[in-house]
Design an enzyme around this catalytic site. Structure first.
Site, PDB file in Angstrom:
ATOM      1  N   CYS A  28     136.177  58.724  94.404  1.00 23.50           N
ATOM      2  CA  CYS A  28     135.540  57.778  93.478  1.00 23.50           C
ATOM      3  C   CYS A  28     134.213  58.378  93.036  1.00 23.50           C
ATOM      4  CB  CYS A  28     135.333  56.437  94.176  1.00 23.50           C
ATOM      5  SG  CYS A  28     134.147  55.335  93.388  1.00 23.50           S
ATOM      6  N   SER A  56     126.274  56.435 111.499  1.00 21.01           N
ATOM      7  CA  SER A  56     126.793  55.074 111.606  1.00 21.01           C
ATOM      8  C   SER A  56     125.923  54.098 110.816  1.00 21.01           C
ATOM      9  CB  SER A  56     126.849  54.646 113.077  1.00 21.01           C
ATOM     10  OG  SER A  56     127.199  53.277 113.200  1.00 21.01           O
ATOM     11  N   ARG A  97     128.021  49.560  94.122  1.00 24.71           N
ATOM     12  CA  ARG A  97     128.684  48.288  94.387  1.00 24.71           C
ATOM     13  C   ARG A  97     130.164  48.551  94.676  1.00 24.71           C
ATOM     14  NH1 ARG A  97     127.730  46.004  88.244  1.00 24.71           N
ATOM     15  NH2 ARG A  97     129.150  47.398  87.140  1.00 24.71           N
ATOM     16  N   ARG A 104     133.800  43.601 108.258  1.00 23.46           N
ATOM     17  CA  ARG A 104     133.119  44.840 108.630  1.00 23.46           C
ATOM     18  C   ARG A 104     132.145  44.669 109.787  1.00 23.46           C
ATOM     19  NH1 ARG A 104     133.674  48.564 104.168  1.00 23.46           N
ATOM     20  NH2 ARG A 104     134.658  47.560 102.383  1.00 23.46           N
ATOM     21  N   HIS A 127     126.632  54.541 107.129  1.00 25.08           N
ATOM     22  CA  HIS A 127     127.933  53.918 106.849  1.00 25.08           C
ATOM     23  C   HIS A 127     127.785  52.398 106.765  1.00 25.08           C
ATOM     24  CE1 HIS A 127     132.516  53.908 108.019  1.00 25.08           C
ATOM     25  NE2 HIS A 127     132.284  53.393 106.830  1.00 25.08           N
ATOM     26  N   THR A 181     133.853  49.175  94.281  1.00 26.05           N
ATOM     27  CA  THR A 181     134.629  49.736  93.165  1.00 26.05           C
ATOM     28  C   THR A 181     136.137  49.594  93.349  1.00 26.05           C
ATOM     29  OG1 THR A 181     134.792  51.929  94.173  1.00 26.05           O
ATOM     30  CG2 THR A 181     132.839  51.494  92.814  1.00 26.05           C
ATOM     31  N   TRP A 216     135.363  59.389 105.996  1.00 23.33           N
ATOM     32  CA  TRP A 216     134.599  58.981 107.173  1.00 23.33           C
ATOM     33  C   TRP A 216     135.194  59.555 108.447  1.00 23.33           C
ATOM     34  CZ3 TRP A 216     129.900  57.640 106.637  1.00 23.33           C
ATOM     35  CH2 TRP A 216     129.472  56.970 105.496  1.00 23.33           C
ATOM     36  N   CYS A 219     131.114  56.382  93.973  1.00 25.29           N
ATOM     37  CA  CYS A 219     130.882  56.505  95.419  1.00 25.29           C
ATOM     38  C   CYS A 219     130.335  57.889  95.742  1.00 25.29           C
ATOM     39  CB  CYS A 219     132.173  56.260  96.187  1.00 25.29           C
ATOM     40  SG  CYS A 219     133.006  54.703  95.789  1.00 25.29           S
TER      41      CYS A 219
END
Length: 468
Positions: A394, A252, A187, A287, A255, A189, A200, A397
């Site tokens: 993270c 992609s 989720r 996004r 992502h 963070t 990325w 993550c």
């Protein structure tokens, strides 16, 4: 045909190229249309359409898959989150509470799972049949001799390395720990900004077969990036061979899937009394909105569907591996293990019945030498991306990045392993091809994340329906 014609008329009216017939300007597109109007119909390089995937996933697959992933076998994942970044040293570790990962205490993990990731060594040649059988079962049975279990622990990693698309995580390291995925959900963070973008950027710029001279519309909201640059980028992308184009679309799509999760489980309220997580519509629009992202957002969502098809096809192809009578989802609880295998096979047979599977035979075809070189480049680029996951600042993550990357890498191993193609005919699978428990857990959890993303798109579509 009538549906497509109606959609075309609506689009022309929306962009002002066709009048309403009454001299009045039509209302602007809704927020839902700006995100989803292009996310429909057939996907590039596929024979499948978005609507078929939505219906199949959301109503036939998603509920049963979530139940399976809540079981003990799939909820505990062993991972080393302390591996150093192999590419740069200036990692800024996230200090936020929501970035932390809570590992399991040893007594929280079922004994059958703790013994499941062992491998055996060359010193165990005289016990090779027993060891191989243990590996194929996905666990080391307690009935094995102590000598065999020690040999399993020392097995070298080169046995099937030529098939692997991921850098093997050193799960035998003292730093590797079991994590309960249900207690450490993916989720939002708060991890963002230059450090997150750097991950990325390196993935796309250095690992997606992109010339340095071509600008990539990764962050279309950044200044100085416009339509002409986007069109130049996609002109180059469409000119690639199907394998390299697919590689970009897979990354992609991954992502995009991660961004859907973060938008769907966003921290909406944080007080000393409670934390409230839920859908953040604004975050989703930033996004994926077609206008805010200058046309890039809907492309990302279509790539998510492409990723879904790739992993769905891998699961359908590997069904014989899981159908073997001697395969079990071993945790030590016989009744639960039997129920979970039955549920697993139900899900896999449902997947196999999907009518429009992706055809991986179009990849790495033609001249054998050139095809093998391209396949090796494809594999090495993906392995490099799996190593980049150790650079994520993270920890939560990093956990989910490593799991989803390994899951996709396992799917690619299934699709393109020569052992699987040659040794698993319709008459039944050979034992040459195998998956470790680590690969199985990551494969299904990674697909579970993509399945969740597709389901969440339906939720966001409904939430955005009345927003202009």
């Amino acid at each position: 045909m009538g549906r497509r014609w109606g959609f075309l008329i609506g689009f022309l009216v929306a962009v002002g190229l066709l009048g309403s017939g009454h001299g009045e300007q039509q209302p602007p597109e809704t927020a839902a249309q700006r995100c989803f109007c292009q996310v429909s119909g057939y996907l590039d390089d596929c024979t499948c359409d978005v609507e078929t995937i939505d219906k199949f996933n959301n109503y036939r697959l998603f509920p049963r898959l979530q139940k399976l992933l809540e079981s003990d076998y799939f909820r505990y994942y062993k991972v080393n989150l302390k591996r150093p970044c192999p590419f740069w040293n200036d990692i800024s570790q996230c200090g936020r509470r929501d970035c932390a990962v809570k590992p399991c205490h040893s007594d929280e993990v079922p004994d059958g799972i703790k013994s499941a990731s062992y491998k055996y060594s060359e010193e165990a040649n005289n016990l090779i049949e027993e060891c191989e059988q243990a590996e194929r079962l996905g666990a080391v049975n307690e009935s094995l001799s102590e000598e065999t279990q020690k040999a399993v622990l020392q097995w070298t990693k080169h046995d099937d390395s030529s098939d692997n698309f991921c850098e093997a995580d050193d799960i035998q390291s003292p730093d590797a720990e079991y994590v309960d995925l249900l207690l450490n959900p993916e989720r939002y963070t708060g991890y963002k900004g230059p450090d997150a973008w750097k991950i990325w950027n390196v993935i796309y710029e250095e690992n997606c077969f992109k010339p340095q001279t071509i600008k990539r519309p990764l962050n279309p909201l950044a200044s100085g990036q416009g339509k002409s640059e986007e069109n130049t980028f996609y002109s180059w992308l469409e000119g690639l061979c199907v394998e390299k184009r697919a590689f970009y679309r897979l990354i992609s799509g991954l992502h995009a899937s991660i961004n859907v999760h973060l938008s769907a489980r966003y921290l909406l309220q944080d007080t000393w009394l409670e934390k409230k997580w839920g859908h953040n519509i604004t975050e989703f629009q930033q996004r994926f909105d077609g206008i805010l992202t200058e046309g890039e957002g809907p492309r990302r969502l279509k790539n998510l569907y492409f990723l879904y098809l790739i992993e769905l096809r891998a699961l359908s192809k590997v069904v014989p591996f899981f159908e073997r009578p001697d395969f079990q989802l071993f945790t030590g609880n016989k009744d639960q293990d039997a129920e979970n295998k039955m549920l697993l096979l139900e899900i896999l047979h449902e997947i196999k019945s999907f009518p429009l599977h992706f055809d991986e035979n179009s990849f790495f075809a033609g001249n054998k030498k050139e095809a093998n070189k391209l396949k090796e480049d494809f594999r090495l680029h993906f392995r490099n991306i799996s190593r980049i996951m150790d650079c994520v600042g993270c920890l939560k993550c990093r956990l989910w990045g490593k799991l989803q990357t390994q899951g996709l890498g396992t799917a690619l191993k299934i699709l393109f392993s020569e052992k699987l193609i040659a040794d698993m005919p319709e008459s039944g699978p050979s034992y040459e091809f195998h998956l470790t428990r680590q690969e199985i857990v990551s494969l299904f959890n990674a697909f579970g994340r993509i399945s969740t993303s597709v389901k969440e798109l339906e939720n966001f579509r409904n939430l955005l329906q009345n927003i202009h």
